[in-house]
Design an enzyme around this catalytic site. Sequence first.
Site, PDB file in Angstrom:
ATOM      1  N   LYS A 142       0.852  -1.211   0.000  1.00 33.15           N
ATOM      2  CA  LYS A 142       0.000   0.000   0.000  1.00 33.15           C
ATOM      3  C   LYS A 142       0.882   1.254   0.000  1.00 33.15           C
ATOM      4  O   LYS A 142       0.602   2.220  -0.690  1.00 33.15           O
ATOM      5  CB  LYS A 142      -0.878   0.059   1.255  1.00 33.15           C
ATOM      6  CG  LYS A 142      -2.047  -0.878   1.246  1.00 33.15           C
ATOM      7  CD  LYS A 142      -3.045  -0.550   2.342  1.00 33.15           C
ATOM      8  CE  LYS A 142      -2.533  -0.759   3.739  1.00 33.15           C
ATOM      9  NZ  LYS A 142      -2.280  -2.143   4.116  1.00 33.15           N
ATOM     10  N   CYS A 164     -12.288   2.135  16.475  1.00 28.70           N
ATOM     11  CA  CYS A 164     -11.091   1.296  16.447  1.00 28.70           C
ATOM     12  C   CYS A 164     -10.203   1.397  17.673  1.00 28.70           C
ATOM     13  O   CYS A 164      -9.564   0.424  18.042  1.00 28.70           O
ATOM     14  CB  CYS A 164     -10.282   1.534  15.172  1.00 28.70           C
ATOM     15  SG  CYS A 164      -9.575   3.168  15.021  1.00 28.70           S
ATOM     16  N   MET A 165     -10.145   2.556  18.327  1.00 31.06           N
ATOM     17  CA  MET A 165      -9.173   2.702  19.413  1.00 31.06           C
ATOM     18  C   MET A 165      -9.765   3.010  20.778  1.00 31.06           C
ATOM     19  O   MET A 165      -9.034   3.104  21.760  1.00 31.06           O
ATOM     20  CB  MET A 165      -8.198   3.842  19.078  1.00 31.06           C
ATOM     21  CG  MET A 165      -7.350   3.629  17.869  1.00 31.06           C
ATOM     22  SD  MET A 165      -6.806   1.953  17.608  1.00 31.06           S
ATOM     23  CE  MET A 165      -6.049   1.537  19.135  1.00 31.06           C
ATOM     24  N   MET A 220      -7.387  -4.563  16.522  1.00 30.78           N
ATOM     25  CA  MET A 220      -8.854  -4.584  16.505  1.00 30.78           C
ATOM     26  C   MET A 220      -9.481  -5.771  17.234  1.00 30.78           C
ATOM     27  O   MET A 220     -10.592  -5.676  17.733  1.00 30.78           O
ATOM     28  CB  MET A 220      -9.364  -4.551  15.062  1.00 30.78           C
ATOM     29  CG  MET A 220      -9.070  -3.257  14.367  1.00 30.78           C
ATOM     30  SD  MET A 220      -9.612  -1.853  15.320  1.00 30.78           S
ATOM     31  CE  MET A 220      -8.104  -0.962  15.470  1.00 30.78           C
ATOM     32  N   GLY A 270      -4.768   1.456  14.266  1.00 33.39           N
ATOM     33  CA  GLY A 270      -5.058   1.157  12.870  1.00 33.39           C
ATOM     34  C   GLY A 270      -4.742   2.349  11.986  1.00 33.39           C
ATOM     35  O   GLY A 270      -4.085   2.227  10.953  1.00 33.39           O
ATOM     36  N   GLN A 271      -5.208   3.525  12.397  1.00 36.31           N
ATOM     37  CA  GLN A 271      -5.138   4.687  11.518  1.00 36.31           C
ATOM     38  C   GLN A 271      -3.856   5.501  11.762  1.00 36.31           C
ATOM     39  O   GLN A 271      -3.297   5.469  12.852  1.00 36.31           O
ATOM     40  CB  GLN A 271      -6.365   5.573  11.738  1.00 36.31           C
ATOM     41  CG  GLN A 271      -7.674   4.815  11.494  1.00 36.31           C
ATOM     42  CD  GLN A 271      -8.881   5.717  11.532  1.00 36.31           C
ATOM     43  OE1 GLN A 271      -9.163   6.409  10.574  1.00 36.31           O
ATOM     44  NE2 GLN A 271      -9.602   5.712  12.640  1.00 36.31           N
TER      45      GLN A 271
HETATM   46  S1  SF4 Z   1       2.509   2.894   7.273  1.00 34.97           S
HETATM   47 FE1  SF4 Z   1       1.375   0.990   7.108  1.00 34.97          FE
HETATM   48  S2  SF4 Z   1       0.393   1.077   5.110  1.00 34.97           S
HETATM   49 FE2  SF4 Z   1       2.062   2.567   5.096  1.00 34.97          FE
HETATM   50  S3  SF4 Z   1       3.823   1.461   4.268  1.00 34.97           S
HETATM   51 FE3  SF4 Z   1       3.924   1.318   6.497  1.00 34.97          FE
HETATM   52  S4  SF4 Z   1       2.919  -0.617   6.966  1.00 34.97           S
HETATM   53 FE4  SF4 Z   1       2.317  -0.064   4.874  1.00 34.97          FE
END
Ligand code: SF4
Lengths: 79, 775
Positions: free
Chosen positions: B91, B180-181, B364, B401-402
């Site tokens: 990503k 999420c948190m 999560m 997560g975010q």
């Molecule tokens: S911050 Fe998360 S989504 Fe972005 S490169 Fe690192 S592991 Fe991948």
Amino acid sequence: MPIKSYLAHPQEGQKEVLMEALSKIDNCEVIPAENKNLLIVVTDTESQTDDEKVKGSIEAIESLKLLAMVSGFNTPKNN
Amino acid sequence: MQNSLTSRRNFLKKMAAAAAMTAAASMFPGIIFASEQEANLPKGANLDWKKGPCRFCGVGCGILVGVDQGKAVAVKGDPNCEVNKGLLCVKGYHQIMCTQAKDRLTHALVKKNGRYVQTPIDEALDLVANKMKETITKHGKDSVAMYTSGQSTIPEGYVASKLMKGAIGTNNLDCNARLCMASAVAGFLTTFGADEPMGCYEDIDHADYFITWGNNMAEMHPVLFSRMLEQKNRRGAKIIDFATRTTRSSTASNKSILFEPQTDLAVANAICYEIINNGWVNKSFVENHVNFSKGLTNMGYGLEDKFKFSDKPTKIDFESYKKFLEDYTPEKVAKYSKVSVKDIKYLAAIYGDPNKKVVSYWCMGMNQHTRGTWINNLVYNIHLLTGKISQPGNGPFSLTGQPSACGTAREVGTFTHKLPKGVVTNEKHRRLAAKIWNVPYENIPAKPTYHATEMFRAVDRGDIKFIWTQVTNPLVSLPKTSRYRPGMEKESCFVVVSDVFPTPTSDVADVILPASWHIEKSGLYGNSERRTQHWDKMVDGPGETTPDAWMTIEVAKRMGYGDLFPYSEENHVEEIYNEYRQFHEGAKHGMAPLEVLKEESGAIWPYVDGKSTQWRFNAKYDPACSNDKDFHFYGKPDGKAVIWQRPYEPAAESPDTEYPFWLNTGRVIEHWHTGSMTRRIPVLHKAMPAAYVEFHPDDAKKLGVRNGEKIKVSSRRGSCILPASINERGLPTRGQVFVPFFDENMLINDVTLDAFCPISKEPDYKKCAVKVEKA
Ligand code: SF4
């Protein structure tokens, strides 16, 4: 018209040699890892027969220790 | 490469290469393919590499974006960033490609007679401000709301809080980090009196064991997982995966232990039972640094509107805690957790061994839990009983997560009960906010109003008549969207949505505001390890796209609050950060000055005397410790952390004869949350084009379900049709199905339940009852 990707593990100290040999094979693209003993190979052929031929040529390279097709992403869902 | 290749074949090849890179990254942690990173570079380009954090997950990898003639053309990992040391996940590498999507929101759109009409941004902002003012005049301050994000930058969260709480005077501000948190926050506050992990990612380099609790790090925190694998390969560190589903993390771990959904509560207690029973308690640590408490039980599940709950803590002693644990012997717990006695004892022995360093990771699985606060408390109990905390390689570590769930949602405090420092219920905290914001103290209400789920219930009931969402897509991400989508569509509520791309949420908006994407604005994020990261604007956004913070400021000015928002368009990020930093001055939470953040790839708070504090509460590393002891849990008035007596209680809804399967939902590595960005990145979209429902092969066989066959997943709330997936990405336990939620064409949240943890108010997306049938 298969497109496949592989992890190609070179024999000890043979990364450059393997890279060189792979670059000579048609329909075959190589992406070397910067910092590890590994190459990514992407093959792009017109038919199943060609695909097998290319795979055969790769496997015949002496500096290659192991060729592993990448699975996981490569499922029917991804096509 | 052949010239005759079509662009589709090029995509497929890129996808194949990306797949191989992802596979390589899980086998060779730290692997870098620099030539691929630079493969798309224009020939002879004179690239200017600009640093920033990744747009996506809470790991907070440092990226370098290659800019050529005002266009972002490449991304590579920042080798100078301590988080990722040059590595990125799939990503991260491809993130900037979403900006090229054809359906980018470039201008404001206002709904007129059922159609969206392109409108000058100034006019759209006038309309938003007028509508907000008019609604307040007619229906009162609590009839308007803002719902923001753990992906909002620090300045964006800060001005939203200042507008709602300081200027307007309503606590109707919450954010998607509630989803999420919130349980992590409630867990930290109840146990330590201070939010966020005490350790840092460097723990990975020191730990002997990593125990992951319901957490598929190989897909959700891939770069950190790579760092763990590197330690596994290099010095034999062990990874133990404790989960309800076999995933890529399980297969890469040394051991995978599966448990029945919800019984993590019981297993955590059984581990503590074993630690005490075997004499593995670190007595001096417990005597010096720990109190024992219990709270209310049978708390309910928040299923009804306007549900209220407040816990009532009572102090207990070690002996009564020990007595309580007698209900959690490994033998008793094995019966319903489906974890063998041997495995429970194995886990306990790892934590109990004084010579082994252990880090527990979770995300999560533990947070999206109707007893999320409790399970967070229970894992802290294990670390507190053994004294394995706040030291390099030893500690509990709640992952976010975010990308700025910590930096923005938790630190700026974009929750209804929060302020940039502290909570609205505390007079001292309200006074500090009023002073820095320059508003009368009476402006800030002392009572929290709506948490996320309750906010959308209030929209549905017609109590909230104006809502503005920023950087989030609730009509895909909320639980039970089957109720909240029709709720948002009602005429009774005026809906403003700021976003970069159209989403199912913008589909119901009255006004759509075109937001700048990540690198098209300056900003700051705060990642999971308390690292604040700054970036400067790298490229211009298209059309009239505008940073969210600036849109909020413009609306505030139009509402007559100009004096409180005196920032300049060019430098507002800097000006806001400098104002915000005043909230956290001091050794406990001091934040690095902007000049430092501009130079470095982030700094960890507390930032004291020019230094990041890597391990809080440990006098060796943390200058805020002041009790003359080795540890000081200064978040609590007496400097002691709390071991909580929390029982096992069942899930809000469990499988029965009518709905015989557990439904578990989650994410996949290719997509960022609701997919609005990553589904517009061709390589990622091709790699994972659609959601699916995963079966255990035995269940599939029993039902005669074949791979790819269309399956209807239904609950008491709604249904969703998806193709079956058997033995592909993950493997749920028997009696459980798993569905990822990234696909707006297959809205699995129409099916989920909006039950939440009564303390944290975080919904449980991991457990409800469904039936499955061929569609
Ligand atoms: S911050 Fe998360 S989504 Fe972005 S490169 Fe690192 S592991 Fe991948």
